[in-house]
Design a protein around this motif. Structure first.
Motif, PDB file in Angstrom:
ATOM      1  N   VAL A   1      24.273 -42.149 -27.626  1.00 31.32           N
ATOM      2  CA  VAL A   1      24.321 -41.719 -26.250  1.00 31.32           C
ATOM      3  C   VAL A   1      23.544 -42.257 -25.293  1.00 31.32           C
ATOM      4  O   VAL A   1      24.077 -42.614 -24.098  1.00 31.32           O
ATOM      5  CB  VAL A   1      23.844 -40.028 -26.509  1.00 31.32           C
ATOM      6  N   MET A   2      22.392 -42.970 -25.577  1.00 30.28           N
ATOM      7  CA  MET A   2      21.614 -43.896 -24.778  1.00 30.28           C
ATOM      8  C   MET A   2      22.345 -45.035 -24.504  1.00 30.28           C
ATOM      9  O   MET A   2      22.403 -45.181 -23.172  1.00 30.28           O
ATOM     10  CB  MET A   2      20.142 -43.969 -25.337  1.00 30.28           C
TER      11      MET A   2
ATOM     12  N   GLN B   1      25.617 -48.149 -20.300  1.00 35.34           N
ATOM     13  CA  GLN B   1      26.649 -48.788 -20.168  1.00 35.34           C
ATOM     14  C   GLN B   1      27.609 -48.218 -19.062  1.00 35.34           C
ATOM     15  O   GLN B   1      28.407 -49.110 -18.363  1.00 35.34           O
ATOM     16  CB  GLN B   1      27.597 -49.031 -21.615  1.00 35.34           C
ATOM     17  N   ASN B   2      27.718 -47.145 -18.890  1.00 37.70           N
ATOM     18  CA  ASN B   2      28.591 -46.273 -18.069  1.00 37.70           C
ATOM     19  C   ASN B   2      27.961 -45.590 -16.989  1.00 37.70           C
ATOM     20  O   ASN B   2      28.899 -44.772 -16.441  1.00 37.70           O
ATOM     21  CB  ASN B   2      29.442 -45.324 -18.798  1.00 37.70           C
TER      22      ASN B   2
ATOM     23  N   ILE C   1      30.406 -37.724 -22.701  1.00 35.22           N
ATOM     24  CA  ILE C   1      29.261 -38.189 -23.542  1.00 35.22           C
ATOM     25  C   ILE C   1      29.299 -37.404 -24.769  1.00 35.22           C
ATOM     26  O   ILE C   1      28.964 -38.005 -25.936  1.00 35.22           O
ATOM     27  CB  ILE C   1      28.040 -37.835 -22.887  1.00 35.22           C
ATOM     28  N   ALA C   2      29.528 -36.222 -24.938  1.00 37.90           N
ATOM     29  CA  ALA C   2      29.647 -35.436 -26.003  1.00 37.90           C
ATOM     30  C   ALA C   2      30.691 -35.897 -27.194  1.00 37.90           C
ATOM     31  O   ALA C   2      30.571 -35.832 -28.252  1.00 37.90           O
ATOM     32  CB  ALA C   2      29.860 -33.688 -25.734  1.00 37.90           C
ATOM     33  N   ASP C   3      31.826 -36.262 -26.383  1.00 39.99           N
ATOM     34  CA  ASP C   3      32.791 -36.975 -27.427  1.00 39.99           C
ATOM     35  C   ASP C   3      32.276 -38.218 -28.163  1.00 39.99           C
ATOM     36  O   ASP C   3      32.764 -38.387 -29.129  1.00 39.99           O
ATOM     37  CB  ASP C   3      34.075 -37.256 -26.458  1.00 39.99           C
ATOM     38  N   ILE C   4      31.646 -39.026 -27.260  1.00 45.59           N
ATOM     39  CA  ILE C   4      30.843 -40.024 -27.948  1.00 45.59           C
ATOM     40  C   ILE C   4      29.930 -39.831 -29.020  1.00 45.59           C
ATOM     41  O   ILE C   4      29.840 -40.385 -30.132  1.00 45.59           O
ATOM     42  CB  ILE C   4      30.214 -41.268 -26.798  1.00 45.59           C
ATOM     43  N   ALA C   5      29.207 -38.503 -28.769  1.00 37.27           N
ATOM     44  CA  ALA C   5      28.440 -38.182 -29.854  1.00 37.27           C
ATOM     45  C   ALA C   5      29.114 -37.299 -30.932  1.00 37.27           C
ATOM     46  O   ALA C   5      28.339 -37.447 -32.267  1.00 37.27           O
ATOM     47  CB  ALA C   5      27.323 -37.010 -29.152  1.00 37.27           C
TER      48      ALA C   5
ATOM     49  N   ALA D   1      24.526 -46.406  -3.733  1.00 42.48           N
ATOM     50  CA  ALA D   1      25.470 -45.213  -4.440  1.00 42.48           C
ATOM     51  C   ALA D   1      26.578 -45.735  -5.247  1.00 42.48           C
ATOM     52  O   ALA D   1      26.767 -44.855  -6.434  1.00 42.48           O
ATOM     53  CB  ALA D   1      25.820 -44.133  -3.062  1.00 42.48           C
ATOM     54  N   GLU D   2      27.419 -46.537  -4.872  1.00 40.61           N
ATOM     55  CA  GLU D   2      28.900 -46.890  -5.630  1.00 40.61           C
ATOM     56  C   GLU D   2      28.395 -47.470  -6.833  1.00 40.61           C
ATOM     57  O   GLU D   2      28.926 -47.307  -7.944  1.00 40.61           O
ATOM     58  CB  GLU D   2      29.475 -47.638  -4.750  1.00 40.61           C
ATOM     59  N   GLN D   3      27.125 -48.224  -6.800  1.00 39.68           N
ATOM     60  CA  GLN D   3      26.998 -48.764  -8.083  1.00 39.68           C
ATOM     61  C   GLN D   3      26.246 -48.063  -9.110  1.00 39.68           C
ATOM     62  O   GLN D   3      25.814 -48.363 -10.215  1.00 39.68           O
ATOM     63  CB  GLN D   3      26.016 -49.975  -7.722  1.00 39.68           C
ATOM     64  N   THR D   4      25.748 -46.967  -8.484  1.00 39.28           N
ATOM     65  CA  THR D   4      24.900 -46.018  -9.621  1.00 39.28           C
ATOM     66  C   THR D   4      25.819 -44.473  -9.912  1.00 39.28           C
ATOM     67  O   THR D   4      25.313 -43.823 -10.389  1.00 39.28           O
ATOM     68  CB  THR D   4      23.558 -45.525  -9.062  1.00 39.28           C
ATOM     69  N   GLY D   5      27.208 -44.800  -9.441  1.00 40.84           N
ATOM     70  CA  GLY D   5      27.774 -43.708 -10.051  1.00 40.84           C
ATOM     71  C   GLY D   5      28.037 -42.344  -9.187  1.00 40.84           C
ATOM     72  O   GLY D   5      28.376 -41.260  -9.655  1.00 40.84           O
TER      73      GLY D   5
END
Length: 507
Positions: A402-403, A408-409, A420-424, A469-473
């Protein structure tokens, strides 16, 4: 400001003539009334307190000389001009004896002569007011450099601040608590008050006095006849918009004399501590706050003992643990006990750091933003979690996945907790249970923390808000600003200005 004038003459024709002889307001005067004898003149004096009285000498009842004597007994600074149809030595001598400003002959009084006389009086008043203002300002400054006991024991000469009541408010630069500053060696820079004072005075014309009482604290005094509360709010707004430092304002009420002001300031010193419970850039009305009630000694000792078990607490129980020891202090708004508890916990954290080879510095750039009790508690929590990561660095495989995925995203505005839960490979609830145990927070909070951390680095590099703002999602700059302010208690613009001013470079 117009000087108030009262005309007194038992000849109604002459009274009307002199009333219309000049344009009073063009000369800086306001004709507040006329009287046909000394008795009526005295009544109007008592009612309006004029700055200048122009009076006939010979009148029935109370004549001009008696009127001048009565007025000078009450208010020696009131200026008086004698009018007469006779150029007699006795009248001239009376004018000198009574310290009357001048003696004019009615039959020789023209518009130009009266205007010239009024200009002389206006200049005299201006000089006298400037001298008095400077003397009072000097006395105020001296008064705030001495304790109340010293002032009283030395018989310090008191004096009125203005003709009527004055209103005073306190401006304080928000800063970290002194105890934390001493422990951390974080030297907070004091705002350049010599530059700010003239700007504030220009914004608030009714600001009569503005002095530095002590480090970070200024005393502002206005004439109570003005909208004093509005003046204080204008000062707060101006400082918020034009200065990178944060300032709080305390409205303290009416005072009469310099000593009244000094004693009232001493009584209200607890407001400097109160503001930590209200947050930075607060406006406090002194009448709405009482000195805080102290936590009983036995209760405080029990809370300190409870705090000693902080390292035995699971990370996912940390919020509840900190709440249990800080809640009574926040409820009582007992700052002395609050800071005692904070220093106690910081000592325990430092002890753990030394024990584990000092893996990181406890005091960093964030220390300068510890301007409220809530922010201090959040900061302490983050340091406890950080040191636990060094004491117990092993995370579950799921937490590591998760971390890594969030790191990365985080710049993807579409990144969601579901993704994120799907990855977990777990449900959201189950994933968050594990993250709370490992990290002390949920996936959403960890994502927000990473985004805020990355945003700080980009702001320090001087990037525009929209680009950060754009670069931090974040989908919009306004939403980014909202989340950033909620997280750090300061807007991105303020953060960037402060960093630029302090010359902080991005790592």
């Amino acid at each position: 400001m117009f000087l108030k004038v009262l005309l007194v003459d038992d000849n109604r024709y002459a009274l009307n003539h002199f009333s219309n002889l000049v344009n009073w307001e063009e000369l800086g005067f306001s004709l507040i009334g006329t009287a046909t004898d000394g008795i009526e003149g005295m009544e109007l004096y008592e009612q309006y307190h004029p700055d200048l009285i122009i009076t006939d000498v010979q009148m029935p009842g109370i004549d001009g000389r008696e009127l001048a004597r009565l007025v000078k007994q009450k208010t020696p600074d009131t200026e008086i001009i004698f009018l007469s149809s006779y150029d007699e030595f006795d009248y001239a001598r009376a004018a000198v004896d009574l310290k009357v400003h001048g003696y004019l002959l009615k039959q020789e009084l023209t518009r130009d002569i009266l205007a010239a006389k009024l200009k002389t009086i206006r200049d005299h008043f201006s000089e006298k007011m400037q001298n008095a203002h400077q003397q009072i300002k000097s006395s105020l400054t001296t008064c705030f450099r001495m304790s109340v006991n010293e002032l009283e024991s030395e018989g310090y000469p008191d004096r009125k601040l203005c003709k009527g009541s004055a209103f005073f408010f306190i401006i304080e630069q928000d800063h970290i608590p002194e105890q934390i500053a001493l422990q951390s060696d974080c030297q907070v820079k004091e705002a350049q008050y010599n530059r700010i004072f003239p700007q504030l005075s220009a914004q608030i014309p009714e600001l009569t006095y503005l002095i530095r009482a002590e480090r970070f604290i200024w005393i502002a005094i206005t004439d109570d006849r003005k909208d004093s509360e509005k003046s204080a709010l204008v000062a707060a707004s101006f400082l918020r918009e034009h200065e990178s430092e944060n300032f709080s304002v305390y409205l303290c009420g009416k005072v009469e004399t310099i000593m009244d002001c000094r004693k009232r300031y001493e009584e209200l010193k607890y407001l400097s501590k109160q503001r930590y419970f209200e947050g930075p850039q607060c406006v406090l009305y002194a009448d709405l706050f009482d000195p805080p009630q102290k936590i009983p000694k036995t209760h405080m000792e029990a809370l300190l003992k409870m705090a000693d078990s902080i390292w035995d607490t699971e990370i996912n129980d940390l919020d509840e643990f900190l709440s249990s020891i800080y809640k009574p202090l926040l409820h009582q708004q007992d700052f002395d006990s609050f800071i005692r508890m904070t220093c106690h916990i910081l000592h325990a954290i430092n002890k753990q750091l030394r024990k584990n080879g000092q893996p990181f510095d406890l005091y960093d750039e964030e220390t300068f933003y510890l301007l409220s009790a809530k922010r201090i508690i959040r900061w302490i929590k983050s340091k406890i979690i950080l040191i636990r990561e060094f004491i117990h660095p092993v995370y579950s495989d799921m937490t590591m996945r998760v971390m890594d995925y969030i790191h990365q995203n985080y710049s993807n505005p579409l990144l969601s907790v579901e993704m994120i839960a799907d990855i977990a490979g777990l449900s959201i609830n189950r994933m968050n249970d594990i993250l709370k145990k490992d990290l002390g927070q949920t996936a959403r909070k960890y994502l927000a923390e990473i985004r805020t951390e990355k945003a700080c680095r980009l702001l320090e590099k001087g990037l525009p808000i929209q680009q950060v703002a754009e670069q931090t999602g974040y989908s919009t700059p306004s939403y980014f600003s909202h989340v950033f302010h909620k997280s750090l208690g300061i807007s991105p613009q303020e953060y960037q200005r402060t960093k630029r001013k302090n010359g902080a470079a991005a790592p």
